[in-house]
Design an enzyme around this catalytic site. Structure first.
Site, short mmCIF file in Angstrom:
data_model
loop_
_atom_site.label_atom_id
_atom_site.label_comp_id
_atom_site.label_asym_id
_atom_site.label_seq_id
_atom_site.Cartn_x
_atom_site.Cartn_y
_atom_site.Cartn_z
N LYS A 15 0.82 -1.22 0.00
CA LYS A 15 0.00 0.00 0.00
C LYS A 15 0.85 1.27 0.00
CE LYS A 15 -4.43 -1.67 1.26
NZ LYS A 15 -5.68 -1.54 1.95
N LYS A 75 -5.05 -9.86 -6.65
CA LYS A 75 -6.22 -9.95 -5.78
C LYS A 75 -7.34 -9.02 -6.25
CE LYS A 75 -6.54 -7.85 -1.75
NZ LYS A 75 -6.70 -7.41 -0.35
N LYS A 84 -10.67 -3.27 -3.86
CA LYS A 84 -11.47 -2.04 -3.98
C LYS A 84 -10.71 -0.97 -4.74
CE LYS A 84 -13.40 -2.60 0.63
NZ LYS A 84 -12.93 -2.54 2.00
N1 AQP Z 1 -9.93 -10.53 -3.03
C1 AQP Z 1 -10.31 -10.98 -1.84
N2 AQP Z 1 -10.59 -12.29 -1.66
C2 AQP Z 1 -11.00 -12.76 -0.44
N3 AQP Z 1 -11.14 -11.98 0.64
C3 AQP Z 1 -10.87 -10.67 0.50
N4 AQP Z 1 -10.92 -9.63 1.36
C4 AQP Z 1 -10.54 -8.49 0.72
N5 AQP Z 1 -10.24 -8.75 -0.55
C5 AQP Z 1 -10.44 -10.09 -0.72
C6 AQP Z 1 -11.33 -9.75 2.76
O1 AQP Z 1 -12.40 -8.85 2.98
C7 AQP Z 1 -12.35 -8.41 4.34
C8 AQP Z 1 -12.49 -6.93 4.40
O2 AQP Z 1 -11.42 -6.31 3.71
P1 AQP Z 1 -11.08 -4.80 4.02
O3 AQP Z 1 -12.19 -3.95 3.65
O4 AQP Z 1 -10.69 -4.68 5.44
O5 AQP Z 1 -9.85 -4.37 3.23
P2 AQP Z 1 -8.92 -4.91 2.15
O6 AQP Z 1 -8.44 -6.29 2.44
O7 AQP Z 1 -7.88 -3.90 2.09
O8 AQP Z 1 -9.88 -4.90 0.88
P3 AQP Z 1 -9.34 -4.59 -0.54
O9 AQP Z 1 -10.41 -4.72 -1.53
O10 AQP Z 1 -8.13 -5.41 -0.81
O11 AQP Z 1 -8.99 -3.05 -0.43
P4 AQP Z 1 -7.76 -2.32 -1.03
O12 AQP Z 1 -7.99 -2.24 -2.48
O13 AQP Z 1 -7.80 -0.99 -0.35
O14 AQP Z 1 -6.55 -3.13 -0.68
C9 AQP Z 1 -11.03 -8.92 4.93
O15 AQP Z 1 -11.29 -10.05 5.73
C10 AQP Z 1 -10.24 -9.31 3.72
O16 AQP Z 1 -9.35 -10.38 4.00
#
Ligand code: AQP
Length: 351
Positions: free
Chosen positions: A120, A212, A215
């Site tokens: 990040k 992955k 968002k």
């Molecule tokens: N691609 C994924 N597959 C399975 N699980 C996922 N999670 C996130 N992406 C995947 C799980 O969703 C929960 C909430 O995630 P979060 O909102 O806390 O943040 P994150 O992991 O940072 O989500 P993103 O989409 O990956 O955001 P960005 O783009 O900002 O990095 C968690 O339990 C996570 O494991």
């Protein structure tokens, strides 16, 4: 003798917009299942959201909108806000308070190994916020301020969970005498277990099966958002990257085929069956046929959730009342932990 901790589930989701199929299948589906067997606390982690610059999370109005949207997604997916606790993190001061104590327990070397910070922060590490660096310590506090024992998450959070266990263990060791003297046995904090289950613990981008689903991906075609309508879901699945071979009949045939593996995993998770059963059904089929079945399944599963989310977000008064009620109940547990932590560390406080 190690203390016996009652089973308690905690997990969180960031209110940073575009809740997607990865969040749903990797985490929220398991939140819903666990409420049948456990007491559960589900948190919209707004303190985590602001670790990135406001341009990423969108500013105050967008943060509030996203917080309500994630809350609506929890309820629309089937989490009962009466039986469980649903709240937003910033309403319970114990999260930030315990983070300070844990900052003094965690080691810089441990945080330096966190891969999510490296991803990040990117190349401009010097310019990342201190909050982004400290994110995993705040996550440890989120879980341990409730002395939660089980944490349903996607696979990407595994390393942070290991750090949480290291922090709990070190606190228990550093303050062992004080903990024992106050009658907490050997372990004041439990060592929480990650719950990473199902065929979609790591949902990948629809545009690139090695990345992955996220968002923050610039392309909206890389993910299925929980708010997407049927036409958008159909378009995104049809455009999803695949390879030219038909589907294999058995799982080893998915090796070295990340896009095929991802779509089969998504189908399996949405259908609630193992990947092997999906391959037994579709082995030998072309992707065009498989994708059209996947669209039908995704729309059937997601449309009711999107509809309910829309209805709930049009009633912000109700959503806010869920968060306020949940925060009051969460605060009772968190305050009890913080009072004990203050005793253990030696802080004078009003009981
Ligand atoms: N691609 C994924 N597959 C399975 N699980 C996922 N999670 C996130 N992406 C995947 C799980 O969703 C929960 C909430 O995630 P979060 O909102 O806390 O943040 P994150 O992991 O940072 O989500 P993103 O989409 O990956 O955001 P960005 O783009 O900002 O990095 C968690 O339990 C996570 O494991």
């Amino acid at each position: 003798m190690a203390a016996k901790h009652n089973d308690l589930v905690f997990s969180g989701v960031q209110p940073t917009g575009n809740l997607h199929l990865g969040n749903y299948l990797g985490a929220i589906v398991n939140f819903v299942k666990l409420q049948e067997t456990h007491s559960c606390i589900y948190c919209v982690v707004d303190l985590h959201a602001i670790t990135m610059p406001p341009s990423v999370w969108g500013g105050p109005e967008e943060l509030a909108r996203s917080t309500r949207e994630v809350t609506a997604a929890f309820i629309a997916a089937g989490i009962d806000p009466k039986k469980n606790i649903i709240f937003n993190q910033s309403q319970v001061a114990g999260h930030a308070e315990l983070t300070w104590v844990f900052n003094c327990v965690a080691r810089i070397g441990w945080l330096n190994r966190m891969t999510q910070f490296k991803e990040k922060a990117g190349k401009d590490r010097e310019n990342a916020s201190v909050g982004l660096y400290d994110y995993p310590v705040l996550m440890a506090s989120d879980i341990l301020v409730y002395r939660a024992t089980h944490v349903p998450v996607g696979e990407d959070q595994k390393q942070h969970l290991e750090l949480t266990r290291d922090i709990a263990q070190k606190f228990n060791n550093d303050f062992a005498e004080s903990i024992a003297a106050r009658g907490y046995g050997e372990g004041f904090f439990p060592l929480p277990e990650p719950v990473i289950t199902g065929p979609a613990t790591r949902v990948m981008s629809l545009r690139d099966g090695t990345k992955k689903m996220s968002k923050s991906d610039a392309s909206d075609y890389s993910r299925i958002n929980l708010t997407d309508d049927a036409d958008t879901i159909a378009q995104k699945v049809r455009k999803a990257k695949t390879d030219p071979e038909p589907l294999p009949s058995e799982e080893p045939g998915l090796a070295q085929r990340p896009e095929a593996d991802n779509l089969v995993g998504i189908y399996a998770a949405l259908a609630g069956k193992p990947k092997a059963n999906v391959l037994a059904e579709f082995g030998g089929a072309q992707f065009s046929q498989f994708k059209s079945n996947l669209v039908d399944l995704a729309v059937t599963r997601l449309a009711p959730i999107a509809g309910e989310m829309k209805r709930l977000t049009q009633d912000p008064g109700y959503v806010d009342s869920v968060l306020i009620d949940g925060a009051a109940r969460a605060n009772v547990i968190a305050s009890e932990t913080m009072s004990a932590v203050k005793d253990i560390v030696g802080f004078i406080h009003k009981r």
